[in-house]
Design a protein around this motif. Structure first.
Motif, mmCIF file in Angstrom:
data_model
loop_
_atom_site.group_PDB
_atom_site.id
_atom_site.type_symbol
_atom_site.label_atom_id
_atom_site.label_comp_id
_atom_site.label_asym_id
_atom_site.label_seq_id
_atom_site.Cartn_x
_atom_site.Cartn_y
_atom_site.Cartn_z
ATOM 1 N N VAL A 11 0.840 -1.197 0.000
ATOM 2 C CA VAL A 11 0.000 0.000 0.000
ATOM 3 C C VAL A 11 0.876 1.248 0.000
ATOM 4 C CG1 VAL A 11 -1.940 -1.113 1.146
ATOM 5 C CG2 VAL A 11 -0.189 -0.027 2.520
ATOM 6 N N ARG A 12 0.320 2.332 -0.502
ATOM 7 C CA ARG A 12 1.029 3.606 -0.503
ATOM 8 C C ARG A 12 0.608 4.374 0.742
ATOM 9 N NH1 ARG A 12 2.380 7.531 -5.497
ATOM 10 N NH2 ARG A 12 4.136 8.474 -4.432
ATOM 11 N N GLU A 13 1.577 4.863 1.467
ATOM 12 C CA GLU A 13 1.326 5.539 2.735
ATOM 13 C C GLU A 13 2.001 6.907 2.717
ATOM 14 O OE1 GLU A 13 -0.277 6.028 6.391
ATOM 15 O OE2 GLU A 13 -0.512 4.198 5.246
ATOM 16 N N THR A 14 1.222 7.949 2.942
ATOM 17 C CA THR A 14 1.778 9.283 3.044
ATOM 18 C C THR A 14 2.277 9.503 4.460
ATOM 19 O OG1 THR A 14 0.229 10.069 1.388
ATOM 20 C CG2 THR A 14 1.315 11.733 2.711
ATOM 21 N N LEU A 15 3.483 9.990 4.580
ATOM 22 C CA LEU A 15 4.046 10.239 5.899
ATOM 23 C C LEU A 15 3.328 11.380 6.578
ATOM 24 C CD1 LEU A 15 7.819 9.955 5.018
ATOM 25 C CD2 LEU A 15 6.355 8.214 6.020
ATOM 26 N N ALA A 16 3.171 11.307 7.875
ATOM 27 C CA ALA A 16 2.503 12.352 8.642
ATOM 28 C C ALA A 16 3.214 13.684 8.424
ATOM 29 C CB ALA A 16 2.490 12.001 10.122
ATOM 30 N N GLY A 17 2.445 14.701 8.104
ATOM 31 C CA GLY A 17 3.000 16.037 7.929
ATOM 32 C C GLY A 17 3.518 16.309 6.529
ATOM 33 N N GLU A 18 3.463 15.339 5.639
ATOM 34 C CA GLU A 18 3.956 15.534 4.275
ATOM 35 C C GLU A 18 2.806 15.932 3.366
ATOM 36 O OE1 GLU A 18 7.048 15.518 3.409
ATOM 37 O OE2 GLU A 18 7.859 14.764 5.286
ATOM 38 N N ASP A 19 3.005 16.999 2.617
ATOM 39 C CA ASP A 19 1.977 17.478 1.699
ATOM 40 C C ASP A 19 2.208 17.008 0.272
ATOM 41 O OD1 ASP A 19 0.682 18.897 3.719
ATOM 42 O OD2 ASP A 19 1.955 20.650 3.430
ATOM 43 N N ASP A 20 3.422 16.675 -0.055
ATOM 44 C CA ASP A 20 3.795 16.309 -1.409
ATOM 45 C C ASP A 20 3.622 14.800 -1.612
ATOM 46 O OD1 ASP A 20 4.889 16.034 -3.896
ATOM 47 O OD2 ASP A 20 6.809 16.951 -3.400
ATOM 48 N N ALA A 21 2.878 14.428 -2.646
ATOM 49 C CA ALA A 21 2.639 13.010 -2.921
ATOM 50 C C ALA A 21 3.941 12.275 -3.219
ATOM 51 C CB ALA A 21 1.667 12.853 -4.087
ATOM 52 N N GLU A 22 4.964 12.986 -3.664
ATOM 53 C CA GLU A 22 6.255 12.360 -3.942
ATOM 54 C C GLU A 22 6.909 11.828 -2.670
ATOM 55 O OE1 GLU A 22 7.624 11.803 -6.977
ATOM 56 O OE2 GLU A 22 5.715 12.526 -7.732
#
Length: 77
Positions: free
Chosen positions: A33-44
């Motif tokens: 799964v793809r997980e966005t890190l907490a506090g990160e706004d950039d999908a990269e």
């Protein structure tokens, strides 16, 4: 216990998932799964996570070594 193997690259995560399915057939193919890190706004900045449940305690070190081989790491929750 659930273990999360975290990688920057999707291909690495998928290859590790396939390796884990070969090493531990009763677990099946773990989801990636793809997980966005907490506090990160950039999908990269999103990470790829292999979710492993039901792993024997003695296998965690082996799985950790595999993750490190692909520049990843293991988190447990």
């Amino acid at each position: 216990m659930r273990h999360l193997l975290v990688f920057a690259d999707r291909d690495d995560a998928e290859e590790v998932a396939e390796t884990l399915a070969e090493w531990f057939p009763p677990l099946g193919l773990p989801p990636v799964v793809r997980e966005t890190l907490a506090g990160e706004d950039d999908a990269e900045d999103a990470q790829w996570v292999v979710v492993v449940e039901g792993l024997a305690e003695g296998a965690v070190a082996r799985v950790g070594e595999l993750a490190e081989k692909y520049d990843g790491w293991v988190e447990s929750d």
